[in-house]
Scaffold this active site. Structure first.
Site, PDB file in Angstrom:
ATOM      1  N   GLU A 190       0.819  -1.213   0.000  1.00  0.00           N
ATOM      2  CA  GLU A 190       0.000   0.000   0.000  1.00  0.00           C
ATOM      3  C   GLU A 190       0.849   1.257   0.000  1.00  0.00           C
ATOM      4  O   GLU A 190       0.518   2.250  -0.664  1.00  0.00           O
ATOM      5  CB  GLU A 190      -0.953   0.002   1.201  1.00  0.00           C
ATOM      6  CG  GLU A 190      -1.960  -1.136   1.222  1.00  0.00           C
ATOM      7  CD  GLU A 190      -3.033  -1.013   0.152  1.00  0.00           C
ATOM      8  OE1 GLU A 190      -3.068   0.016  -0.548  1.00  0.00           O
ATOM      9  OE2 GLU A 190      -3.837  -1.955   0.005  1.00  0.00           O
ATOM     10  N   GLU A 203     -12.641  -0.874  -9.777  1.00  0.00           N
ATOM     11  CA  GLU A 203     -12.245  -1.804 -10.827  1.00  0.00           C
ATOM     12  C   GLU A 203     -13.243  -1.898 -11.984  1.00  0.00           C
ATOM     13  O   GLU A 203     -12.852  -2.058 -13.148  1.00  0.00           O
ATOM     14  CB  GLU A 203     -12.003  -3.199 -10.233  1.00  0.00           C
ATOM     15  CG  GLU A 203     -10.799  -3.299  -9.328  1.00  0.00           C
ATOM     16  CD  GLU A 203     -11.038  -2.723  -7.944  1.00  0.00           C
ATOM     17  OE1 GLU A 203     -10.055  -2.413  -7.250  1.00  0.00           O
ATOM     18  OE2 GLU A 203     -12.228  -2.573  -7.554  1.00  0.00           O
ATOM     19  N   ASP A 216      -4.266 -10.409  -8.116  1.00  0.00           N
ATOM     20  CA  ASP A 216      -4.647  -9.522  -9.216  1.00  0.00           C
ATOM     21  C   ASP A 216      -3.521  -8.696  -9.829  1.00  0.00           C
ATOM     22  O   ASP A 216      -3.169  -8.849 -11.004  1.00  0.00           O
ATOM     23  CB  ASP A 216      -5.802  -8.613  -8.780  1.00  0.00           C
ATOM     24  CG  ASP A 216      -5.591  -7.971  -7.409  1.00  0.00           C
ATOM     25  OD1 ASP A 216      -4.484  -8.111  -6.831  1.00  0.00           O
ATOM     26  OD2 ASP A 216      -6.525  -7.328  -6.899  1.00  0.00           O
ATOM     27  N   ARG A 227       0.252   3.676  -3.306  1.00  0.00           N
ATOM     28  CA  ARG A 227      -0.437   4.935  -3.014  1.00  0.00           C
ATOM     29  C   ARG A 227       0.529   6.100  -2.831  1.00  0.00           C
ATOM     30  O   ARG A 227       0.370   7.148  -3.458  1.00  0.00           O
ATOM     31  CB  ARG A 227      -1.307   4.777  -1.755  1.00  0.00           C
ATOM     32  CG  ARG A 227      -2.366   3.698  -1.878  1.00  0.00           C
ATOM     33  CD  ARG A 227      -3.443   3.858  -0.826  1.00  0.00           C
ATOM     34  NE  ARG A 227      -4.246   2.645  -0.688  1.00  0.00           N
ATOM     35  CZ  ARG A 227      -5.417   2.589  -0.096  1.00  0.00           C
ATOM     36  NH1 ARG A 227      -5.955   3.688   0.431  1.00  0.00           N
ATOM     37  NH2 ARG A 227      -6.083   1.449   0.007  1.00  0.00           N
TER      38      ARG A 227
END
Length: 537
Positions: free
Chosen positions: A153, A425, A293, A157
């Site tokens: 993260e 998404e 993913d 980000r």
């Protein structure tokens, strides 16, 4: 008259080209090969088309109205954050206070500020962008982030958001801050394998947390490779190279698909008491959803980012997509909806997650770049299925997971994950499929999502909240405005209703947090390698 004008233009162009050739020849005679190299560089600049990073209005006035509305949503989300949670990571819009139970906790990292930078800039919200920049310059203090955070993260980000802001503006503050964050991530790589630890303490500059899942350690390449390009430091790229050369290329896989978990253990024998090896868990979970993913996403996008020179990433991506076709693609019984199963301990699970819906855009993007229509068709089919997960709920917003059984089709069962946390998404795939096909259904579906979010998630005092149950016509808000709602969901919706030239897909790649990074080579003049960027103040 038109024939004469066309001939005149053709002759002028011929003369121009002839002059360029003569000029290069003269430079070769007078000054040698260096002058020719400079001349060719000048000519290459002429061939570059303009890179659009703001504006980009669509020619259709109705589409412009929709885009303006999405911008007003960003303003509403931002205003709520500024008023009630400025400097904190995220907002509780109903309670009107900072949200401290997120992945960042109470660490004063201003996650929403960093995540929103490029969205604010692209939308032309320059006063808000200036305020965000001021906070990053004067108030962002990594020493105070003395808590354990997710390496994944922090990278997508913070590092990704700062690098995108640098790419768009050339402002070295953002590059410097990105490098400061990344330097504090490096202790995660101080172990006996190439796989980084999953947790990082930015304040203490320490790392722990053992083994991250596939999507976490496999989602670093876009940011780290670009960081090496713009800083001149090879350390970041070296860690990515090490991951690929000593881990991914040696992993046991299932037709190009990889298990989400890996294990390491010591094998003590009488001959070698200190035998440390990585062992791959081949009876684990294989999925393009949560935990798997973005590993696959970054294989394709690393190839694109490199200017299509990273053949290793491309090979791994193509092997993975072949595995998807062979092992994961299924069709529902009632309506012939295409979906992806998960395989866990050799058993199929006929369930898809909202997170999996990124795959529609990914396969279409890869198929278009590679000239593989079958991939584009799979992407479109998956995106259509994800749209069904939205329209089959009373709120017209999709659940976290949805199933395919004899009784259910792109729906969530009574014990399933019914929540919607403002995820991007589905609209991400709408955006990519629109750019690639211009099929009007994608803009129609995107506007349906806008209307549903406005109806069920907008909080009048400022901000937007997720829902606990999309199957309830009466909203039950979770009182959290995720930073990715501003970074991803609203950005993709804005770009969906923009001209194709704005953040063009052949000039930029989006990291998995929707932060655009420039493609290398001559396609994007905003790609700023260290030799050029270090002097750009």
């Amino acid at each position: 008259m038109r024939v004469i004008r066309a001939r005149l233009i053709g002759r002028c162009f011929f003369v121009f080209c002839l002059l360029i050739i003569c000029y290069c020849g003269a430079m070769l005679c007078l000054f040698g090969t260096q002058a020719v190299s400079d001349s060719i560089f000048f000519a290459s600049l002429l061939s570059r088309r303009r890179t659009v990073i703001q504006g980009g209005d669509d020619a259709d006035p109705d589409v412009r109205i929709k885009r303006d509305h999405v911008k007003s949503m960003m303003q509403h989300a931002w205003n709520g954050y500024v008023q009630y949670a400025w400097g904190a990571n995220e907002l509780c819009p109903i309670s009107r206070k900072p949200y401290n139970d997120s992945i960042y906790g109470s660490a004063p990292l201003g996650a929403t500020i960093v995540d929103s930078l490029d969205t604010l800039f692209i939308m032309g919200m320059m006063d808000e962008f200036a305020a965000a920049r001021d906070w990053i310059e004067n108030d962002m203090n990594l020493d105070e982030a003395n808590v354990e955070l997710s390496l994944f993260e922090v990278n997508i980000r913070l590092v990704g958001g700062l690098l995108a802001a640098f790419a768009l503006t050339g402002d070295n503050l953002f590059r410097q801050r990105a490098e400061e964050v990344a330097e504090r991530m490096l202790p995660a790589f101080d172990n006996v394998t190439s796989i980084p630890n999953g947790r990082i303490n930015l304040g203490a500059k320490t790392s722990s947390g053992g083994w991250p899942v596939l999507a976490e350690w496999g989602t670093l390449s876009l940011e780290f490779n670009y960081l090496s390009d713009v800083t001149g430091s090879g350390v970041y790229r070296s860690h990515i190279r090490r991951i690929y050369e000593t881990t991914i290329n040696l992993m046991v896989n299932m037709d190009g698909l990889y298990p989400v978990n890996i294990r390491m253990r010591k094998n003590k024998t009488k001959f070698d008491d200190d035998d440390t090896r990585i062992h791959w868990n081949n009876f684990d979970k294989y999925t393009l959803g949560a935990a798997g993913d973005s590993f696959y996403e970054y294989l394709l996008k690393s190839w694109l980012q490199s200017g299509k020179t990273d053949e290793n990433s491309l090979t791994l991506y193509l092997q993975a997509v072949n595995g998807v076709f062979k092992k994961l693609v299924r069709t529902s019984k009632k309506s012939n909806l295409t979906f992806l199963v998960e395989i866990e301990y050799e058993r199929e699970q006929s369930v898809m997650g909202h997170l999996t819906c990124f795959a529609g855009g990914l396969f279409a993007l890869g198929g278009k770049a590679l000239g593989l229509e079958r991939h584009v068709e799979l992407g479109a089919a998956l995106t259509s299925t994800c749209h069904q997960s939205y329209v089959r709920t009373p709120t017209k917003l999709g659940p976290e997971t949805f199933e395919f059984t004899d009784d259910l089709e792109a729906e969530v069962d009574k014990n399933g994950a019914k929540y919607y946390i403002l995820r991007p998404e589905v609209v991400e795939s709408y955006f990519i499929l629109w750019r690639l096909t211009h099929d009007p259904r994608y803009r129609l579906w995107g506007w349906e999502a806008v209307e549903a979010i406005e109806k069920h998630c907008r909080i009048p005092s400022g901000g937007y909240s997720g829902l606990r149950n999309v199957d309830s016509a009466k909203p039950d808000h979770d009182d959290v405005q995720q930073s990715f709602f501003l970074a991803e969901t609203l950005k993709y919706l804005y770009l969906l209703f923009s001209d194709d030239s704005l953040i063009a897909l052949d000039q930029w790649v989006f990291n998995t947090e929707a932060h655009p990074l420039p493609i290398k080579g001559n396609v994007n003049p905003l790609f700023r390698p260290a030799s050029a960027s270090q002097f750009n103040n």
